[in-house]
Scaffold this motif. Sequence first.
Motif, PDB file in Angstrom:
ATOM      1  N   LEU A  90      -2.013   2.901   1.620  1.00 23.47           N
ATOM      2  CA  LEU A  90      -1.176   3.220   2.779  1.00 23.47           C
ATOM      3  C   LEU A  90      -1.752   2.667   4.080  1.00 23.47           C
ATOM      4  O   LEU A  90      -1.041   1.986   4.830  1.00 23.47           O
ATOM      5  CB  LEU A  90      -0.971   4.734   2.867  1.00 23.47           C
ATOM      6  N   ALA A  94       0.433  -0.809   4.225  1.00 23.72           N
ATOM      7  CA  ALA A  94       1.611  -0.415   5.001  1.00 23.72           C
ATOM      8  C   ALA A  94       1.172   0.279   6.284  1.00 23.72           C
ATOM      9  O   ALA A  94       1.501   1.448   6.518  1.00 23.72           O
ATOM     10  CB  ALA A  94       2.525   0.494   4.180  1.00 23.72           C
ATOM     11  N   SER A  97       3.680   2.166   8.681  1.00 23.23           N
ATOM     12  CA  SER A  97       4.322   3.413   8.269  1.00 23.23           C
ATOM     13  C   SER A  97       3.545   4.655   8.679  1.00 23.23           C
ATOM     14  O   SER A  97       3.987   5.772   8.404  1.00 23.23           O
ATOM     15  CB  SER A  97       4.509   3.419   6.745  1.00 23.23           C
ATOM     16  N   GLN A 103       7.976   8.162   7.688  1.00 22.77           N
ATOM     17  CA  GLN A 103       7.678   6.781   7.359  1.00 22.77           C
ATOM     18  C   GLN A 103       6.452   6.669   6.462  1.00 22.77           C
ATOM     19  O   GLN A 103       6.383   5.771   5.609  1.00 22.77           O
ATOM     20  CB  GLN A 103       7.479   5.975   8.635  1.00 22.77           C
ATOM     21  N   GLY A 107       6.351   4.791   3.044  1.00 23.90           N
ATOM     22  CA  GLY A 107       5.351   3.753   2.809  1.00 23.90           C
ATOM     23  C   GLY A 107       4.522   4.021   1.567  1.00 23.90           C
ATOM     24  O   GLY A 107       4.175   3.090   0.823  1.00 23.90           O
ATOM     25  N   GLN A 133       6.763  -3.642   6.110  1.00 29.08           N
ATOM     26  CA  GLN A 133       6.863  -2.673   5.023  1.00 29.08           C
ATOM     27  C   GLN A 133       5.568  -2.667   4.215  1.00 29.08           C
ATOM     28  O   GLN A 133       4.496  -2.494   4.759  1.00 29.08           O
ATOM     29  CB  GLN A 133       8.105  -2.983   4.174  1.00 29.08           C
ATOM     30  N   ALA A 134       5.648  -2.855   2.887  1.00 27.71           N
ATOM     31  CA  ALA A 134       4.452  -2.833   2.038  1.00 27.71           C
ATOM     32  C   ALA A 134       4.198  -4.200   1.427  1.00 27.71           C
ATOM     33  O   ALA A 134       3.700  -4.309   0.295  1.00 27.71           O
ATOM     34  CB  ALA A 134       4.600  -1.782   0.940  1.00 27.71           C
TER      35      ALA A 134
END
Length: 835
Positions: A90, A94, A97, A103, A107, A133-134
Amino acid sequence: MSAPGRRDLRARRAPRVRLRFFVAQAALLDLVIAVGAVATWPIYRSAAFAVMVIVASVAAHAIAAAGLRWRWNAWWLAGATIAAYLVLGLPLAAPASLSSPAQALSGAVAVLRAPVTGWKDLLTLELPLGSYQATLAPALVVFLAVPVIALSVAWRGGRFWPLAVGTALLPTVFGIFFGSAALLSPFVVGPVTIPREALVGLAAVVAALGAIVWRTISDRRRAIATAVASTGVRATGRPLRGLAGRIVTAGAMVTAAVVAAALAAPWALAGQPREVLRAGIDPRLEIAAELSPLAQYRASFADETYARTLFRVDAPTAADRVRLATLPFYDGRVARVVDPGAGADDPRTAFARVPSSLPSPAGAPSRTVRVTIDTYDDVWMPTVGAVTALAFDGGDAASLADRFYYNAETRAGVQLGEPGLRAGATYSQDAVVDDGAPSLADLDPARGGPVLGGDVVPESLVTWVEAQEASGGGAGLATLIERLRARGFLSHALTVDEASPPAWADDLGDYAFQPSRAGHSTDRIGRLFSDLLAREGEIGGDDDAALVSAVGDDEQFAVAGMMLADQLGFDARVVVGTRLTSDEPTLSTCDDGVCTAGDLAAWIEVRGDGSTWVPVDVTPQHAVSPSPDTQQRQDPKIPTEVRQEQADTVLPADADPSDGGRRPDDDTRAAPDLTALWTALRVGGVSLLTVVLLFGPFALIVLVKLFRRRARRRADDPVERLTGGWQEFVDAAVDHGHPVPRSQTRRELAAHYGGTAGATELATLADRSVFDATAPDPSDGDRFWAVVDAERSRLDDGIGWWARLRARVSVRSLLRRSGRASPTRRPMPRRRRDR
């Protein structure tokens, strides 16, 4: 110094030597992986990528070092790597996020899905990706797993250490395969032009070669040191001089290869497309399967759809148009968004997903536009100006973003998701709106002649252009467009009910209907200019009101305007959309940003020898109708009696209101709605694929062991059946954590693996089956395997279910070297020699 003293010194130096070996080996592999990071950089071009690579490398070194220290097997290393990915995913993959809990949850889900579905984002999004995004998750997988595998294999030694260098090259392969299909700007050194991709490839090869050479020399030195320590005999000669010579020779060969490749690469790669995975992934086939939006234009003016609100646009005052689709291709039958025959390198067909942002044209500032969908449900996305960023709202925002594709060259977007745009969908768009575009009359032609061939352009159009005697350049084109609009007449239908005129005719005010056939094929455009030529031949002069004769709407006049621009040497394309504002009061516009079906329009964009596209309206006038008594203004050369009362309206031959809108081989029958079925199949397929990827390797290991055990149990030869049972017992013990057999006898192994009566019996029967002069009885095999099953159950006693499961999926017995020291066939008994 005495011998014990030398041994103590070597014992003290041994840890430092091993530490230097580990550090040097890690540094060389890190250099190879760093080249892979350089190769991957063009995909992201973001500081978040650099941070991800550094943190992932540190975590990978820690995992590999811990695995070396505590002798973790492959499953423990994989578990630690997966845990590190889940923890670091994370914040590293991402980072955007982390702004809110909602979010962050989204994410986290994207990070979990990325190892399975994230690769699609790398192939469909427009580069660079940044930290959108990811999309960093696949790179995190590569730069976390690769160092763990490479360092673990290299540090633990063995004959498989070259696999560590091959594994370290995977980031370079990742950067090349998932990179852009276009080559980066090359390095120019004097008269030599060196592609950057060639330099990256050479750097990866040289770094890998250096790692292999160093490891080979290191292993040789250690082998010599071991031999000297065990025998006391020192090597003679001058190894350093020989080593220096070999290094100089290898360096000269590498340098010569690099120079030759640098000189030959530009010549060898000139004009060659770069084949990468991205080149084979694009939505062109789906877009090409859609009907042309220009062919569907007239359907918007039916009474049941004319007043329907399609979408609402909240745009800055400088924005005057909303683009739905850009049609740069025309084949004489229909204008298209993409041409299936156009190459993948044609920028007009390059539809790609939009990452977090796109560069602004010429550094112009972006302005925010907000679009709300009402009844509009087509694939062509309403956009304003040049899109620099676009974000969907609502619960289906992720699915809509995944299927939104944009073409920066044509400034057109499509939404290919299921169900796609529907009522209530909203999105915000950052747009660059062109201010102060040059006028059409100020443009200079981009080329010396037309691009459209004679089989596409009707002869009547060429004749009409010559008859106008207009000047060349932008001024001449402006004159031709002005005359075409003034001598044309607006009509959206072939027939109407005179008692109940259509809504579009009522909105035009004092309007006299004239029939107009749909379609924009070459034949239809040719009829348009044939009518103009016929009227000019009958009337003469330059009075536009008297020369009105071409009846149609934006569908025909947009294609006609594009052909006129092409004839004068201009690049031209058709655009379908709506107008927010207009300097001409007779043209329809969206009132207060509310765009209805009746507001749809088509215009052309013209480009001269610059890079600016100039919009040009081509809608014909509707105030002056074609005169019905034109033919009576001249005396007929052959008087003919006309019986008006017997005249009937006859449709043109093969008239089709959808001419040009559908291919002849299109199936017009309504297909069953399989949306729910395909959705269920897609979800089920992705779920099944995830399960297979997660548990498939474990199931495969269990099946391999099951087939191996069955083959051993059912062997035809009684000796192979007993020795196979012994191997099954040994494999079970190894999988339960017992050491791999080296040079022990079967009785020694039986004692080491528990020393039970059953293990001792297995060792005795296995030895007897191999070394006894008589073959074992077939019934002994059943009794032997019964004891094997009992011993395998004994190994499971006293341990938890997790340990039993780990033993079932362990690969130690599959990878261990065969410990069989005795043949499977019995030796022939010796015959006594008669003296």
